[in-house]
Scaffold this motif. Structure first.
Motif, short mmCIF file in Angstrom:
data_model
loop_
_atom_site.label_atom_id
_atom_site.label_comp_id
_atom_site.label_asym_id
_atom_site.label_seq_id
_atom_site.Cartn_x
_atom_site.Cartn_y
_atom_site.Cartn_z
N CYS A 1 0.81 -1.23 0.00
CA CYS A 1 0.00 0.00 0.00
C CYS A 1 0.84 1.27 0.00
N ALA B 1 -2.32 5.83 5.03
CA ALA B 1 -3.69 6.17 4.62
C ALA B 1 -4.25 5.12 3.68
N ALA B 2 -3.46 4.71 2.69
CA ALA B 2 -3.92 3.70 1.74
C ALA B 2 -4.14 2.36 2.43
N GLU C 1 -7.42 2.40 4.49
CA GLU C 1 -8.58 2.35 3.58
C GLU C 1 -8.79 0.93 3.06
N THR D 1 -9.83 -1.56 5.91
CA THR D 1 -11.22 -1.33 6.34
C THR D 1 -12.20 -1.92 5.33
N GLN D 2 -11.92 -1.72 4.06
CA GLN D 2 -12.79 -2.28 3.02
C GLN D 2 -12.83 -3.81 3.11
N GLU E 1 -7.04 8.32 10.19
CA GLU E 1 -7.38 7.57 8.98
C GLU E 1 -8.51 6.58 9.25
N ARG F 1 -11.69 8.51 9.13
CA ARG F 1 -11.98 8.88 7.73
C ARG F 1 -12.53 7.67 6.98
N ALA F 2 -11.89 6.51 7.17
CA ALA F 2 -12.33 5.31 6.46
C ALA F 2 -13.72 4.88 6.91
N VAL G 1 -16.37 6.99 5.31
CA VAL G 1 -16.60 6.63 3.91
C VAL G 1 -17.49 5.39 3.81
N THR G 2 -17.26 4.41 4.70
CA THR G 2 -18.04 3.19 4.65
C THR G 2 -19.39 3.32 5.34
#
Length: 469
Positions: A407, A411-412, A415, A418-419, A456, A459-460, A463-464
């Motif tokens: 990654c 941050a990446a 994300e 989490t996905q 992060e 933030r993640a 988004v979800t």
């Protein structure tokens, strides 16, 4: 602040002007001493001067007029060789002590009866110190927590009859505190560490053992017995028949002491073994290493007179330490754990052993040996997310054993983890930052790395969808 007593109208030299050094200067002046201050670091000298302290180069110190040298624990006393300030003091017959010794003398001189709980060990001492402080407060006591964690010990509040000082002490600090006499002394474990400063593992262990030297009737010695060196110290302290000794263990039952078996804590320090409580229910005390910390804290609570029920209620509300298996968010069966303090493979192994179904974020500036030693824990990892300079070498180690993504950035990685964890239908999925690396390739320190992880994660999760618990 605690005024350093015993040096009124006398001259005391202080070498090493970090946080504890500046606190020492303030405490000595409050006690009426005249101080001579110096540090090899120009930046530290500037900081001390800005705080209003007069500086004097050690070459100009008149050792015949100096009552004591207070040495920073970061300055070599014996190995690899004594610092010139220490060597000069030794040649002049001037006692060399540290801030912990000044603290002990001040508490004793106060006549208040304030109690001291001192914690040492190669691993786990910060968590144990914080847990004991939390427990005392939750049980209605007045805890002052500091030393090698948080506040410098002389910055703590002045002693009162109700005060219980909970202090973390390193081997360096014990080496500079010949008069340290804690009411409750705790040794968690000993593994090879700081050999460069102590010369040998045997000397390192001998320094740790001094924590118990001045204990007597009415005092309690709590000692881990899961490693050979600590077990030997426990045997020696028991043979002296001075303090009450409480051995602690994880993974084996004891004929006498406090121990955890499969996360269940047993108290066999009295006439018979009783089940004290279940540590597996403690979210912030996950893993065998934390069960040892909890065993030590429990034994401390019992020595202070707290009931089992109150102790475990305090454990349940313990928030944990920042950056050390710190739970920063939970949602829909996902747990996000900030273990940024895990800067090598051994430290990361504690978190990896504590959980299953881990979405592991690792990497940074690699330490010697990489992550090969973690292979037995690879089955705990659902997928790894690699960042920083170590990403390529870690990928090589994981190849064919653990699924991974390179990654690059934290941050990446957050994300992606989490996905993937969101798509998993397991009851508990753990997104774990436990880098097994130093942070210096992308961050100033592990704290900055952990702070970014928290941001992060939020933030993640935004988004979800929805907010974290």
């Amino acid at each position: 602040m605690i005024a350093a007593t015993g040096f009124a109208k006398r001259k005391v030299a202080v070498f090493g002007l970090g946080t504890s050094g500046l606190a020492t200067l303030r405490a000595l002046e409050a006690g009426g001493a005249t101080v001579l201050a110096w540090d090899d670091s120009e930046a530290k000298r500037a900081e001390a001067a800005a705080a209003g302290f007069a500086l004097a180069e050690i070459d100009g110190w008149d050792w015949t007029a100096i009552a004591a040298l207070v040495l920073s624990p970061g300055v070599p006393l014996t190995h690899p060789e004594p610092h010139p300030a220490a060597r000069a003091a030794q040649a002049a017959g001037v006692e060399i002590i540290g801030d912990i010794e000044l603290f002990q003398r001040a508490v004793t001189a106060s006549g208040t009866g304030a109690r001291i709980v001192a914690i040492t060990g190669t691993n786990g001492k910060s968590t144990t110190t914080a847990l004991i402080g939390h427990m005392i407060r939750r049980c209605g006591g007045e805890a002052q927590v500091g030393g090698n964690i948080g506040k410098a010990v002389l910055e703590l509040e002045a002693p009162k009859s109700t005060t219980v000082y909970v202090i973390e002490v390193s081997s360096y600090q014990i080496d500079l505190a010949p008069g340290l006499a804690p009411n409750i002394a705790i040794l968690l474990n000993i593994t090879p560490d700081h050999i460069d400063r102590h010369g040998s593992l045997a000397h390192y262990a001998a320094v740790k053992a001094r924590l118990f030297d001045r204990q007597g009737a009415g005092d309690t010695a709590i000692i881990g017995v899961d490693d050979v060196l600590s077990k030997d110290i426990c045997t020696g302290v028991s043979a002296r028949r001075a303090a009450r000794v409480v051995p602690i263990s994880v993974g084996k039952s004891l004929g006498r002491g406090v121990y955890a078996i499969d996360g269940v804590l047993y108290d066999n320090a009295g006439t018979q073994a009783v089940k004290a409580g279940d540590l597996k229910e403690m979210r912030t005390l996950a893993g065998a290493h934390n069960w040892q910390n909890a065993a030590a804290a429990y034994a401390t609570g019992r020595a202070l007179g707290y009931t089992r029920e109150k102790i475990f209620a305090a454990f349940e509300s313990f928030p944990g330490l920042a950056h050390r298996m710190e739970i920063v968010a939970e949602r829909d069966g996902m747990r996000f754990v900030n273990d940024s303090k895990a800067t090598n493979a051994d430290a990361a192994s504690k978190a990896l052993a504590a959980y299953r179904n881990i979405y592991w974020i690792a990497g940074g500036k690699a330490k010697e040996g990489g992550i090969e030693s973690l292979a037995p824990l690879f089955p705990h990892i659902a997928r790894a997310y690699l960042i920083g300079e170590a990403a390529e070498s870690f990928a090589h180690t994981l190849d064919g054993k653990v699924a991974y993504r390179q990654c690059g950035t934290l941050a990446a990685a957050v994300e992606a983890a989490t996905q993937d964890a969101t798509a998993d239908d397991a009851d508990l999925r753990v997104v774990l930052l436990s880098p097994a690396c130093a942070s210096f390739d992308q961050f100033r320190n592990f704290e900055e790395r952990g702070d970014q992880f928290r941001r992060e994660v939020q933030r993640a999760l935004a988004v979800t969808g929805g907010a974290a618990a």
